[in-house]
Design a protein around this motif. Structure first.
Motif, PDB file in Angstrom:
ATOM      1  N   GLN A   6       8.960  37.575  10.983  1.00 14.98           N
ATOM      2  CA  GLN A   6       9.680  38.246   9.893  1.00 14.98           C
ATOM      3  C   GLN A   6      10.837  39.092  10.409  1.00 14.98           C
ATOM      4  O   GLN A   6      11.922  39.102   9.829  1.00 14.98           O
ATOM      5  CB  GLN A   6       8.733  39.115   9.058  1.00 14.98           C
ATOM      6  CG  GLN A   6       9.405  39.764   7.859  1.00 14.98           C
ATOM      7  CD  GLN A   6      10.012  38.738   6.909  1.00 14.98           C
ATOM      8  OE1 GLN A   6       9.328  37.849   6.447  1.00 14.98           O
ATOM      9  NE2 GLN A   6      11.299  38.876   6.618  1.00 14.98           N
ATOM     10  N   ASP A  10      14.758  38.704   9.494  1.00 14.99           N
ATOM     11  CA  ASP A  10      15.629  39.794   9.038  1.00 14.99           C
ATOM     12  C   ASP A  10      16.900  39.852   9.884  1.00 14.99           C
ATOM     13  O   ASP A  10      18.008  40.013   9.351  1.00 14.99           O
ATOM     14  CB  ASP A  10      14.906  41.140   9.124  1.00 14.99           C
ATOM     15  CG  ASP A  10      13.776  41.287   8.124  1.00 14.99           C
ATOM     16  OD1 ASP A  10      13.662  40.457   7.192  1.00 14.99           O
ATOM     17  OD2 ASP A  10      12.993  42.248   8.271  1.00 14.99           O
ATOM     18  N   ASP A  13      19.147  36.874   9.151  1.00 16.80           N
ATOM     19  CA  ASP A  13      19.794  36.994   7.846  1.00 16.80           C
ATOM     20  C   ASP A  13      21.140  37.701   7.984  1.00 16.80           C
ATOM     21  O   ASP A  13      22.112  37.334   7.314  1.00 16.80           O
ATOM     22  CB  ASP A  13      18.893  37.771   6.880  1.00 16.80           C
ATOM     23  CG  ASP A  13      19.475  37.816   5.476  1.00 16.80           C
ATOM     24  OD1 ASP A  13      19.192  36.883   4.705  1.00 16.80           O
ATOM     25  OD2 ASP A  13      20.226  38.768   5.173  1.00 16.80           O
ATOM     26  N   ASP A  27      20.409  39.857   2.570  1.00 16.57           N
ATOM     27  CA  ASP A  27      19.464  40.979   2.550  1.00 16.57           C
ATOM     28  C   ASP A  27      20.151  42.305   2.241  1.00 16.57           C
ATOM     29  O   ASP A  27      19.601  43.134   1.515  1.00 16.57           O
ATOM     30  CB  ASP A  27      18.711  41.095   3.875  1.00 16.57           C
ATOM     31  CG  ASP A  27      17.608  40.062   4.029  1.00 16.57           C
ATOM     32  OD1 ASP A  27      17.398  39.251   3.102  1.00 16.57           O
ATOM     33  OD2 ASP A  27      16.950  40.067   5.097  1.00 16.57           O
ATOM     34  N   LYS A  32      17.230  44.573   0.378  1.00 23.89           N
ATOM     35  CA  LYS A  32      15.918  44.255   0.966  1.00 23.89           C
ATOM     36  C   LYS A  32      15.526  45.321   1.989  1.00 23.89           C
ATOM     37  O   LYS A  32      16.357  45.854   2.712  1.00 23.89           O
ATOM     38  CB  LYS A  32      15.957  42.894   1.662  1.00 23.89           C
ATOM     39  CG  LYS A  32      16.253  41.733   0.740  1.00 23.89           C
ATOM     40  CD  LYS A  32      14.990  41.081   0.255  1.00 23.89           C
ATOM     41  CE  LYS A  32      15.256  39.931  -0.682  1.00 23.89           C
ATOM     42  NZ  LYS A  32      15.340  38.656  -0.052  1.00 23.89           N
ATOM     43  N   SER A  34      14.567  45.453   5.017  1.00 27.11           N
ATOM     44  CA  SER A  34      14.493  44.667   6.242  1.00 27.11           C
ATOM     45  C   SER A  34      14.293  45.576   7.454  1.00 27.11           C
ATOM     46  O   SER A  34      14.496  46.792   7.393  1.00 27.11           O
ATOM     47  CB  SER A  34      15.775  43.850   6.427  1.00 27.11           C
ATOM     48  OG  SER A  34      16.844  44.693   6.826  1.00 27.11           O
ATOM     49  N   TRP A  35      13.920  44.943   8.562  1.00 26.29           N
ATOM     50  CA  TRP A  35      13.744  45.665   9.816  1.00 26.29           C
ATOM     51  C   TRP A  35      15.042  46.381  10.198  1.00 26.29           C
ATOM     52  O   TRP A  35      15.006  47.518  10.681  1.00 26.29           O
ATOM     53  CB  TRP A  35      13.330  44.677  10.916  1.00 26.29           C
ATOM     54  CG  TRP A  35      13.070  45.305  12.240  1.00 26.29           C
ATOM     55  CD1 TRP A  35      11.897  45.881  12.667  1.00 26.29           C
ATOM     56  CD2 TRP A  35      13.985  45.423  13.341  1.00 26.29           C
ATOM     57  NE1 TRP A  35      12.035  46.346  13.947  1.00 26.29           N
ATOM     58  CE2 TRP A  35      13.314  46.080  14.388  1.00 26.29           C
ATOM     59  CE3 TRP A  35      15.310  45.036  13.527  1.00 26.29           C
ATOM     60  CZ2 TRP A  35      13.913  46.354  15.607  1.00 26.29           C
ATOM     61  CZ3 TRP A  35      15.913  45.312  14.750  1.00 26.29           C
ATOM     62  CH2 TRP A  35      15.214  45.965  15.772  1.00 26.29           C
TER      63      TRP A  35
END
Length: 119
Positions: A6, A10, A13, A27, A32, A34-35
């Motif tokens: 995941q 991220d 993306d 993202d 989102k 995200s990380w």
């Protein structure tokens, strides 16, 4: 292994080549969690945080570029590479220690397939 995958997703993306990944990342525009944004907020100065709060989740290209500029200032690509190396090493160690009833080769093979993936 899922978390490792995941976080890579991220990263790809935002920084992946659409001709390789097969998609244009959204993202940032889609707000989102995200990380990358989590790490950015963790390390941001007050000014960088203000930029992220103003621009993250907005659909215009100028806002996206400002977010990416903050990511760059915070050296998130480098931080990701460090995280990827550490995660892969930890994952391989966990497989060797805990996959007692299943062949290690199956898990290691899968880990190697997702390590440093580009899509």
């Amino acid at each position: 292994m899922g978390e490792f995958f995941q976080i890579q997703d991220d990263y790809l993306d935002c920084y992946g080549d659409p001709t390789v990944t097969g998609k244009i990342g959204t993202d940032i525009e889609d707000n989102k969690c995200s990380w990358l944004i989590v790490m950015a907020l963790r390390h941001a100065s007050p000014q960088q945080r203000a930029t992220l709060q103003e621009c993250y989740g907005r659909k215009d290209s100028g806002s996206v570029e400002q977010v990416k500029a903050v990511f760059s200032e915070l050296e998130l690509p480098s931080l990701f590479r460090q995280h990827e190396e550490q995660s892969y090493s930890r994952l391989c160690d966990l497989i060797k220690r805990h996959a007692n009833t299943l062949p290690h080769a199956v898990f290691l093979s899968f880990a190697q397939k997702i390590y440093k993936r580009t899509k």
